[in-house]
Design a protein around this motif. Structure first.
Motif, PDB file in Angstrom:
ATOM      1  N   ARG A 212       9.241  -5.850   7.541  1.00 33.99           N
ATOM      2  CA  ARG A 212       9.457  -6.742   6.490  1.00 33.99           C
ATOM      3  C   ARG A 212      10.291  -7.649   6.545  1.00 33.99           C
ATOM      4  N   THR A 214      11.922 -11.663   4.494  1.00 33.14           N
ATOM      5  CA  THR A 214      11.791 -12.589   3.411  1.00 33.14           C
ATOM      6  C   THR A 214      11.912 -13.948   3.718  1.00 33.14           C
ATOM      7  N   ALA A 225       3.437  -7.554  -3.189  1.00 36.71           N
ATOM      8  CA  ALA A 225       3.492  -6.433  -1.797  1.00 36.71           C
ATOM      9  C   ALA A 225       3.348  -5.008  -2.080  1.00 36.71           C
ATOM     10  N   LEU A 227       5.266  -1.911  -1.107  1.00 32.55           N
ATOM     11  CA  LEU A 227       6.273  -1.400  -0.445  1.00 32.55           C
ATOM     12  C   LEU A 227       6.437   0.140  -0.203  1.00 32.55           C
ATOM     13  N   ALA A 231       9.024   1.377   6.311  1.00 36.24           N
ATOM     14  CA  ALA A 231       9.089   0.018   6.918  1.00 36.24           C
ATOM     15  C   ALA A 231      10.663  -0.354   7.174  1.00 36.24           C
ATOM     16  N   TRP A 233      12.907  -3.428   7.143  1.00 40.13           N
ATOM     17  CA  TRP A 233      13.490  -4.612   6.532  1.00 40.13           C
ATOM     18  C   TRP A 233      14.438  -5.323   7.597  1.00 40.13           C
ATOM     19  N   SER A 252       5.209  -8.426   7.654  1.00 43.07           N
ATOM     20  CA  SER A 252       4.918  -9.009   6.459  1.00 43.07           C
ATOM     21  C   SER A 252       5.948 -10.037   5.814  1.00 43.07           C
ATOM     22  N   ILE A 254       7.522 -11.803   2.788  1.00 43.05           N
ATOM     23  CA  ILE A 254       7.557 -11.697   1.553  1.00 43.05           C
ATOM     24  C   ILE A 254       8.506 -12.562   0.814  1.00 43.05           C
ATOM     25  N   CYS A 274      15.205  -6.731  -2.742  1.00 43.20           N
ATOM     26  CA  CYS A 274      14.107  -5.898  -2.107  1.00 43.20           C
ATOM     27  C   CYS A 274      14.209  -4.472  -1.987  1.00 43.20           C
ATOM     28  N   GLN A 278      11.338  -1.823  -3.932  1.00 40.80           N
ATOM     29  CA  GLN A 278      10.643  -0.774  -2.891  1.00 40.80           C
ATOM     30  C   GLN A 278      10.843   0.677  -3.748  1.00 40.80           C
TER      31      GLN A 278
END
Length: 285
Positions: A212, A214, A225, A227, A231, A233, A252, A254, A274, A278
């Motif tokens: 993920r 941004t 999304a 979350l 994942a 980040w 992804s 985001i 973020c 999540q």
């Protein structure tokens, strides 16, 4: 407290000054210098006894320092399973044997201190090192090129608070164990597994979960999304941001919803937003 450090000519003091002043020295020796009751207590509780404890005579009368020194005698010699000590740590000239604190005069402690109006207690610790796992499948954050120590330390705190236990950094990112990052992290380091200077291809070779990232131009909103799955980040350096051509499986992009008057968020703020969204999604009733 029988051992005392009271001379500028003491080999241990000269070595400690080099450690405090030189990141190269700290890396070569595999050690970090942490100062203050909060950082020392966090290390003691989560890792174990340090290689060396320094305390001034004045600090020994401070209630928090008294409690720290009492806890020192009860702390395990070995570090926790998640943060093993570096068995290859280099011997330091003049370092006394045993685990008893060393009393250091206030003027000499001032030569080492980087904290304004500090209490007068510090640990010399083995910088925790953990081998990069063959499979990256637990929540993590990858920091690519971040240079501001305050931002990186704040990000480490957000990771611990949001329940993300793994941080990786790309080559060129500020060293997580630098004094300024340590102070900004306020003990978060000892609740994380940190892998530094890991090239992106090496991450990809081990990655077993989606990525993920941004972008203000992303069509998918953070609020839309999903979350909940684990994942990695990825966050880029301040100002320049992340390379939009980055290659990764299941990547992804985001967007963080915000008012148009602000072009972008500070990277540490973006990480916090973020990770806590999540966490919110995963703890919905």
């Amino acid at each position: 407290m029988s051992r005392k450090l009271s001379s500028r000519e003491n080999p241990l003091l000269r070595q400690l000054v080099r450690i405090v002043e030189s990141s190269r020295e700290r890396r070569q020796l595999g050690v970090s210098f942490i100062e203050g009751v909060h950082l020392c207590a966090a290390y003691l509780a989560r890792v174990g006894r340090p290689r060396l404890t320094l305390v001034t005579p004045e600090a020994q009368a401070h209630p928090e320092v008294m409690a720290l020194l009492a806890a020192l005698t009860r702390a395990p010699l070995d570090a926790s399973a998640n943060q093993p000590r570096d068995e290859d740590a280099v011997a330091i000239e003049g370092l006394p044997g045993g685990t008893a604190p060393v009393e250091i005069t206030a003027p000499l402690f001032a030569l080492l201190s980087q904290v304004e109006k500090g209490i007068g207690v510090a640990f010399l610790i083995d910088t925790p090192r953990t081998a990069l796992p063959d499979r990256l499948e637990a929540d993590g954050v990858y920091l690519d090129g971040l240079q501001d120590p305050g931002n990186v330390g704040t990000i480490l705190r957000s990771c611990v608070a949001a329940g993300v236990g793994q941080v990786l950094t790309a080559p060129g990112t500020v060293w997580c164990w630098s004094p300024k990052v340590l102070r900004a992290g306020m003990g978060a380091h000892f609740g994380l597994v940190i892998h530094e200077s890991v090239p992106w291809p090496e991450v990809l070779a081990r990655l077993r979960m989606p990525v993920r990232a941004t972008s203000p131009r992303a069509e998918l909103s953070l609020w839309q999304a999903d979350l909940t799955p684990p994942a990695l980040w990825v966050f880029g350096q301040e100002g320049q941001g992340l390379d939009l051509a980055r290659d990764a499986p299941a990547l992804s992009w985001i967007g963080i919803p915000q008012e148009p008057a602000v072009e972008s968020l500070n990277v540490a703020a973006a990480v916090a937003v973020c990770l806590f969204e999540q966490r919110r999604q995963r703890h919905l009733p």
